[in-house]
Design an enzyme around this catalytic site. Structure first.
Site, PDB file in Angstrom:
ATOM      1  N   ASP A 136     -21.927 -56.078   3.614  1.00 24.32           N
ATOM      2  CA  ASP A 136     -22.659 -56.989   3.208  1.00 24.32           C
ATOM      3  C   ASP A 136     -23.631 -57.195   2.018  1.00 24.32           C
ATOM      4  OD1 ASP A 136     -24.336 -57.117   5.738  1.00 24.32           O
ATOM      5  OD2 ASP A 136     -23.933 -59.130   5.747  1.00 24.32           O
ATOM      6  N   ARG A 137     -25.013 -56.139   3.008  1.00 20.36           N
ATOM      7  CA  ARG A 137     -25.858 -55.717   1.857  1.00 20.36           C
ATOM      8  C   ARG A 137     -25.297 -54.997   0.398  1.00 20.36           C
ATOM      9  NH1 ARG A 137     -30.786 -54.537   6.304  1.00 20.36           N
ATOM     10  NH2 ARG A 137     -30.112 -56.883   7.092  1.00 20.36           N
ATOM     11  N   SER A 160     -23.831 -55.278  11.794  1.00 24.11           N
ATOM     12  CA  SER A 160     -24.596 -55.125  10.456  1.00 24.11           C
ATOM     13  C   SER A 160     -24.874 -53.511  10.071  1.00 24.11           C
ATOM     14  CB  SER A 160     -25.711 -56.196  10.314  1.00 24.11           C
ATOM     15  OG  SER A 160     -25.690 -55.812   9.063  1.00 24.11           O
ATOM     16  N   HIS A 161     -26.550 -52.518   9.948  1.00 23.77           N
ATOM     17  CA  HIS A 161     -26.943 -52.403   9.448  1.00 23.77           C
ATOM     18  C   HIS A 161     -26.787 -51.573  10.555  1.00 23.77           C
ATOM     19  CE1 HIS A 161     -29.467 -56.057   9.875  1.00 23.77           C
ATOM     20  NE2 HIS A 161     -30.331 -54.670  10.205  1.00 23.77           N
ATOM     21  N   ASP A 213     -21.516 -53.633   8.094  1.00 22.06           N
ATOM     22  CA  ASP A 213     -20.036 -54.722   7.657  1.00 22.06           C
ATOM     23  C   ASP A 213     -20.160 -55.070   6.368  1.00 22.06           C
ATOM     24  OD1 ASP A 213     -22.708 -55.365   7.888  1.00 22.06           O
ATOM     25  OD2 ASP A 213     -21.826 -57.582   8.317  1.00 22.06           O
ATOM     26  N   ASP A 217     -23.702 -52.152   3.725  1.00 26.90           N
ATOM     27  CA  ASP A 217     -23.670 -51.558   5.261  1.00 26.90           C
ATOM     28  C   ASP A 217     -23.368 -51.465   5.680  1.00 26.90           C
ATOM     29  OD1 ASP A 217     -23.593 -53.846   5.098  1.00 26.90           O
ATOM     30  OD2 ASP A 217     -25.115 -54.463   6.704  1.00 26.90           O
ATOM     31  N   LYS A 252     -23.551 -62.706   2.735  1.00 30.33           N
ATOM     32  CA  LYS A 252     -23.946 -62.488   1.546  1.00 30.33           C
ATOM     33  C   LYS A 252     -23.049 -61.257   1.119  1.00 30.33           C
ATOM     34  CE  LYS A 252     -26.686 -59.451   5.122  1.00 30.33           C
ATOM     35  NZ  LYS A 252     -27.596 -60.490   5.548  1.00 30.33           N
TER      36      LYS A 252
HETATM   37  C1  G1P Z   1     -32.639 -59.534   9.076  1.00 31.88           C
HETATM   38  C2  G1P Z   1     -33.270 -59.319   8.003  1.00 31.88           C
HETATM   39  C3  G1P Z   1     -32.737 -61.144   7.550  1.00 31.88           C
HETATM   40  C4  G1P Z   1     -30.757 -60.881   7.314  1.00 31.88           C
HETATM   41  C5  G1P Z   1     -30.378 -59.921   9.014  1.00 31.88           C
HETATM   42  C6  G1P Z   1     -29.207 -60.297   9.287  1.00 31.88           C
HETATM   43  O1  G1P Z   1     -32.838 -60.370  10.148  1.00 31.88           O
HETATM   44  O2  G1P Z   1     -34.190 -59.630   7.467  1.00 31.88           O
HETATM   45  O3  G1P Z   1     -32.575 -61.102   6.238  1.00 31.88           O
HETATM   46  O4  G1P Z   1     -30.471 -62.259   7.453  1.00 31.88           O
HETATM   47  O5  G1P Z   1     -31.098 -59.313   9.539  1.00 31.88           O
HETATM   48  O6  G1P Z   1     -28.166 -59.428   8.134  1.00 31.88           O
HETATM   49  P1  G1P Z   1     -34.413 -60.328  11.017  1.00 31.88           P
HETATM   50  O7  G1P Z   1     -33.632 -58.614  12.193  1.00 31.88           O
HETATM   51  O8  G1P Z   1     -35.514 -60.022  10.326  1.00 31.88           O
HETATM   52  O9  G1P Z   1     -34.013 -61.469  11.739  1.00 31.88           O
HETATM   53 ZN    ZN Z   2     -24.206 -56.124   7.660  1.00 28.24          ZN
END
Ligand code: G1P
Ligand code: ZN
Length: 543
Positions: free
Chosen positions: A281-282, A113-114, A279, A277, A376
């Protein structure tokens, strides 16, 4: 081509977190690491024999190599077909869409992801179920159990599949279909939104900038925003995906997307700014001179979604993750919609979406989405905003001001303490958990505690229980503090402190959230002893 059965032993710590298994890239590249986990997925879902899966990732370092391993392991275990994005690329929402559209048995998304990418950064693997959403906990638990008894995995001995060329090929009796990663997703967006209205808006001089952060949404945003909707070339920046995301954090927030924020706050700002982000989704949404918090964005979209064709008949209901601000609840209340509160992580929205209980949902962590997929979706949020702007004929700033005037403003901020010693972080949470029963009635920084509990969720659709989902402290006058430890970090523990306060006084609406929240922030430290336990006197990131 020969199928090899390779002996292995269980590897500790292969427990999927908030969103699949995320580890440092070198860990994933270590002997048998990826193979053990992929075999555990096969075992955990009852095998892949005769099944069709989708495969793609965000293009980060090791994405291409991992894809070849996964293909050979799927073929060795008798999968019928893998539909893979060209060059092993697929944004997370596009993968979710493909799983649904092609009615596959699920899919594998390679992404962290990010989190940053590179050999010294992070990698991840996530299994999504046939509804297109992240595997729910019963499935991830079975996968985790399978990792603990892993003794062998099967893999085909074969050359790399050419993933650059579109079309089908055979890999040891399994069909590999390489598809354009953008096409089906772009077609879905055209169905949901009034592209004609957005095109007119842009043709009329409305300006925008989309920062793809060197990540997966570049090709999607270029095709849709510049190609179909007519935004001038250059409206999409950092649009070529790179394995290390240009050396940055592909996280669309005011810290990591600072260039975009600076532009939007300058005299040269376009009308609309957005970023996505790693991938895809954000999302982050900005207007000229204004940053829209994800929680506010979710509330504004819930209030205005009916302006887009896909949602013109109204919403079935809405949901937010527990730590997300309660701005959404106010919209739901005024519209008479059911509003669900779920644990952090998109997987908890899946059942509600499948059951038709909700249409729109989101998280404070820049995630917003709807029933069009089961993830998302960053670009979807951007397009819904554009559709709303085209219909309302107001600026982002005006829409936000009107929203607060109608519903009040939920000031909101999240403070992250990163790479905290895990033992210290757990000690802090344990101590606070032990004191929850004594807190009600006590005052901290001038605010009194009116409720204190640990969030547990009972899924209204299948009755499954999820305990230990964050410590919640309710304060007088609509204040709230939530403490939880991240389930996606890869180093030590990340402590997240979510701060919220409500104001119905228009004179306060333009205040800086950190200032508006000053007493809640002070109370958060006093209640949990953050500095005392962690030795940190300030968070690493405030969003
Ligand atoms: C974090 C975000 C959560 C999101 C997840 C995946 O998870 O807080 O809302 O769904 O990344 O993108 P966390 O690191 O808090 O468990
Ligand atoms: Zn992501």
């Amino acid at each position: 081509m020969e199928t090899l059965t390779v002996s292995t032993t269980p590897i500790e710590g292969q427990k999927p977190g908030t969103s699949g298994l995320r580890k440092q890239t070198r860990t994933f590249m270590g002997p048998h690491y990826l193979e053990n986990f992929v075999q555990a997925i096969w075992n955990g879902i009852g095998g892949v024999e005769g099944k069709t899966l989708v495969l793609g990732g965000d293009g980060r370092y090791f994405n291409d190599r991992a894809a070849q391993v996964i293909l050979r392991m799927a073929a060795a275990s008798g999968a019928k077909k893998i539909i893979v994005g060209q060059n092993a690329l697929l944004s997370t929402p596009a993968a979710s869409n493909l799983i649904r559209k092609r009615a596959t048995d699920g899919g594998i998304i390679m992404s962290a992801s990010h989190n940053p990418g590179g050999i010294d950064e992070d990698f991840g693997v996530k299994f999504n179920t046939p509804n297109g959403g992240p595997a729910p906990e019963d499935v991830t638990n079975r996968i985790f159990e399978a990792t603990k008894t892993m003794s062998e995995y099967r893999i085909l001995e074969a050359q790399d599949v050419d993933l650059a060329a579109l079309g089908t090929s055979d890999l040891g009796g399994m069909t590999v279909e390489v598809v354009d990663p953008v096409e089906d997703y772009a077609a879905l967006m055209a169905e949901l939104f009034d592209f004609e209205a957005i095109r007119r808006l842009i043709a009329g001089g409305f300006t925008l900038r989309f920062d793809a952060m060197h990540a997966i949404t570049g090709p999607y945003a270029k095709a849709i925003l510049e190609g179909t909707l007519g935004a001038p070339e250059g409206s999409v920046v950092n649009g070529v995906p790179s394995p290390d995301f240009g050396g940055g954090h592909p996280d669309p927030n005011p810290i990591w997307a600072k260039d975009l924020v600076d532009l939007m706050m300058s005299d040269d700002a376009p009308d609309f700014g957005a970023a996505s982000d790693g991938d895809g989704d954000r999302n982050m949404i900005l207007g000229r001179g204004v940053y829209v918090t994800p929680s506010d964005s979710l509330a504004v979209l819930a209030a205005n979604a009916h302006l887009a064709p896909a949602y013109s008949t109204g919403l079935a209901g809405v949901a937010r993750s527990m730590p997300t601000s309660r701005a959404l609840d106010r919209v739901a209340k005024s519209k008479g919609l059911d509003c669900y509160e779920t644990p952090t992580g998109w997987k908890f929205f899946g059942n509600l979406l499948d059951a038709g209980k909700i249409t729109l949902c989101g998280e404070e962590s820049a995630g917003t989405g709807s029933d069009h997929v089961r993830e998302k979706d960053g670009l979807w949020a951007v397009l819904l905003w554009l559709n709303v702007l085209a219909e309302r004929k107001m600026s982002v700033k005006e829409i936000l001001a009107e929203h607060w005037a109608q519903y009040g403003r939920n000031f909101y901020s999240r403070h992250d303490y990163e790479a905290v010693d895990a033992a210290q972080a757990n000690a802090m949470m344990d101590e606070l958990r032990g004191r929850l029963g004594d807190l009600v009635g006590q005052s901290f920084a001038g605010r009194s505690v009116i409720s204190a509990d640990e969030f547990a969720y009972s899924d209204p659709v299948d009755g499954s229980q999820s305990a230990g989902q964050g410590l919640r402290i309710g304060l007088n006058d609509g204040g709230r503090i939530v403490y939880r430890l991240s389930g996606t970090g890869t180093v030590g523990a990340t402590l997240r402190v979510y701060l919220e306060d409500l104001s119905d006084d228009p004179a306060t609406f333009d205040a800086d959230p950190q200032e508006a929240l000053a007493d809640v922030i002070a109370a958060a430290d006093q209640i949990a002893g953050i500095a005392r336990h962690t030795g940190r006197d300030a968070p690493d990131v405030r969003t």
